[in-house]
Enzyme design. Structure first.
Site, PDB file in Angstrom:
ATOM      1  N   GLY A  46       0.856  -1.215   0.070  1.00  0.00           N
ATOM      2  CA  GLY A  46      -0.006   0.048   0.155  1.00  0.00           C
ATOM      3  C   GLY A  46       0.869   1.188  -0.079  1.00  0.00           C
ATOM      4  O   GLY A  46       2.096   1.270   0.509  1.00  0.00           O
ATOM      5  N   GLN A  51       3.055  10.032   0.677  1.00  0.00           N
ATOM      6  CA  GLN A  51       4.330   9.575   0.833  1.00  0.00           C
ATOM      7  C   GLN A  51       5.282   9.606  -0.438  1.00  0.00           C
ATOM      8  O   GLN A  51       6.545   9.396  -0.006  1.00  0.00           O
ATOM      9  CB  GLN A  51       4.202   7.717   1.171  1.00  0.00           C
ATOM     10  CG  GLN A  51       3.548   7.370   2.476  1.00  0.00           C
ATOM     11  CD  GLN A  51       3.374   5.757   2.602  1.00  0.00           C
ATOM     12  OE1 GLN A  51       2.353   5.415   2.049  1.00  0.00           O
ATOM     13  NE2 GLN A  51       4.142   5.026   3.179  1.00  0.00           N
ATOM     14  N   CYS A 113       5.829  -0.110   7.104  1.00  0.00           N
ATOM     15  CA  CYS A 113       5.492   0.933   6.543  1.00  0.00           C
ATOM     16  C   CYS A 113       6.875   1.442   5.816  1.00  0.00           C
ATOM     17  O   CYS A 113       7.935   1.373   6.194  1.00  0.00           O
ATOM     18  CB  CYS A 113       4.961   2.379   7.342  1.00  0.00           C
ATOM     19  SG  CYS A 113       4.815   3.880   6.537  1.00  0.00           S
ATOM     20  N   LEU A 114       6.423   1.656   4.433  1.00  0.00           N
ATOM     21  CA  LEU A 114       7.575   2.117   3.483  1.00  0.00           C
ATOM     22  C   LEU A 114       8.023   3.392   3.858  1.00  0.00           C
ATOM     23  O   LEU A 114       9.330   3.689   3.413  1.00  0.00           O
ATOM     24  CB  LEU A 114       7.000   2.109   2.043  1.00  0.00           C
ATOM     25  CG  LEU A 114       6.649   0.989   1.317  1.00  0.00           C
ATOM     26  CD1 LEU A 114       5.813   0.980  -0.076  1.00  0.00           C
ATOM     27  CD2 LEU A 114       7.701  -0.214   1.288  1.00  0.00           C
ATOM     28  N   HIS A 155      -4.658   1.738   7.486  1.00  0.00           N
ATOM     29  CA  HIS A 155      -3.042   2.258   7.777  1.00  0.00           C
ATOM     30  C   HIS A 155      -2.776   3.394   6.745  1.00  0.00           C
ATOM     31  O   HIS A 155      -2.353   4.430   7.099  1.00  0.00           O
ATOM     32  CB  HIS A 155      -2.026   1.075   7.353  1.00  0.00           C
ATOM     33  CG  HIS A 155      -0.504   1.297   7.240  1.00  0.00           C
ATOM     34  ND1 HIS A 155       0.239   1.007   8.616  1.00  0.00           N
ATOM     35  CD2 HIS A 155       0.048   2.136   6.371  1.00  0.00           C
ATOM     36  CE1 HIS A 155       1.212   1.411   7.927  1.00  0.00           C
ATOM     37  NE2 HIS A 155       1.123   2.022   6.686  1.00  0.00           N
ATOM     38  N   GLU A 156      -3.288   3.128   5.182  1.00  0.00           N
ATOM     39  CA  GLU A 156      -2.691   4.190   4.263  1.00  0.00           C
ATOM     40  C   GLU A 156      -3.694   5.496   4.543  1.00  0.00           C
ATOM     41  O   GLU A 156      -3.146   6.469   4.397  1.00  0.00           O
ATOM     42  CB  GLU A 156      -3.417   3.446   2.921  1.00  0.00           C
ATOM     43  CG  GLU A 156      -2.370   2.329   2.586  1.00  0.00           C
ATOM     44  CD  GLU A 156      -1.012   2.448   2.769  1.00  0.00           C
ATOM     45  OE1 GLU A 156      -0.501   3.646   2.420  1.00  0.00           O
ATOM     46  OE2 GLU A 156      -0.084   1.812   2.985  1.00  0.00           O
ATOM     47  N   HIS A 159      -2.230   7.930   6.654  1.00  0.00           N
ATOM     48  CA  HIS A 159      -1.235   8.651   5.952  1.00  0.00           C
ATOM     49  C   HIS A 159      -1.846  10.075   5.366  1.00  0.00           C
ATOM     50  O   HIS A 159      -1.269  11.015   5.658  1.00  0.00           O
ATOM     51  CB  HIS A 159      -0.671   7.907   4.993  1.00  0.00           C
ATOM     52  CG  HIS A 159       0.482   7.049   5.235  1.00  0.00           C
ATOM     53  ND1 HIS A 159       1.814   7.531   5.904  1.00  0.00           N
ATOM     54  CD2 HIS A 159       0.694   5.601   5.264  1.00  0.00           C
ATOM     55  CE1 HIS A 159       2.597   6.385   6.016  1.00  0.00           C
ATOM     56  NE2 HIS A 159       1.766   5.153   5.515  1.00  0.00           N
TER      57      HIS A 159
END
Length: 188
Positions: A46, A51, A113-114, A155-156, A159
């Site tokens: 995701g 991001q 997380c990225l 989660h996304e 962000h």
């Protein structure tokens, strides 16, 4: 399509609350394509637009499940010959998503997380939720989600509101995670 740089904590841009998408055009489609390419390159499931430095309410998800019915495929992508299960891709785009009716039942999942690489921690989230969103053409959709998809969308969506998964941790655990991330950067 292009691979974009993924912002990493503690970059202050990750704390930005993203703006609603109002124009559904080729630029939005190109951003979504770039996000998928960036996410796949980083081996993620995701990615939110913020991001990659774009403060708009757009996110992409692909849980990329292995196909248990497929024959393993020879592969040497890393220079070593081996086999792997083919993956079923299910790329999903969510524009202006909103969570409706989150379940009272909570479930803990280990998240990563990225934007916080190499850090993993258990986060409690509602086990199920209904999500209202638009597609890349602006068409409205509503969908019940559970399991990994429910975790990933929550989660996304965090962000989009300037929240990282480590913000759900205690201050001590969050500080330990950020310290570990800083040490890894210094060692690289």
């Amino acid at each position: 399509m292009a691979i974009r740089e993924i912002l990493e904590a503690p970059d202050p841009r990750l704390k930005t609350v993203s703006d609603p998408v109002e124009t559904f055009d080729d630029d939005l489609k190109k951003l979504a394509e770039d996000m998928f390419e960036t996410m796949y390159d980083a081996h993620g499931i995701g990615l939110a637009a913020i991001q990659v430095g774009e403060p708009v309410r757009l996110l992409v998800i692909d849980l990329q499940e292995e196909d248990p019915d497929a024959e393993p495929v020879p592969c040497d992508h890393d220079g070593h010959a081996h086999t792997h299960q083919p993956v079923i891709n299910d790329p999903r785009v969510f524009v202006n998503p909103e969570i409706l009716d989150p379940s009272e039942e909570m479930k803990a999942y280990q998240e990563g997380c990225l934007s916080v690489p190499e850090i993993f921690a258990d986060v409690d989230r509602p086990a199920r939720c209904r999500v209202r969103y638009q597609d890349l053409d602006g068409n409205p959709h509503e969908e019940e989600m559970d399991g990994m998809l429910a975790v990933c969308i929550q989660h996304e969506m965090d962000h989009l509101n300037g929240i990282l998964f480590i913000d759900h941790l205690s201050r001590l655990k969050r500080n330990m995670a950020l310290k570990k991330l800083k040490k890894m950067r210094e060692a690289a």
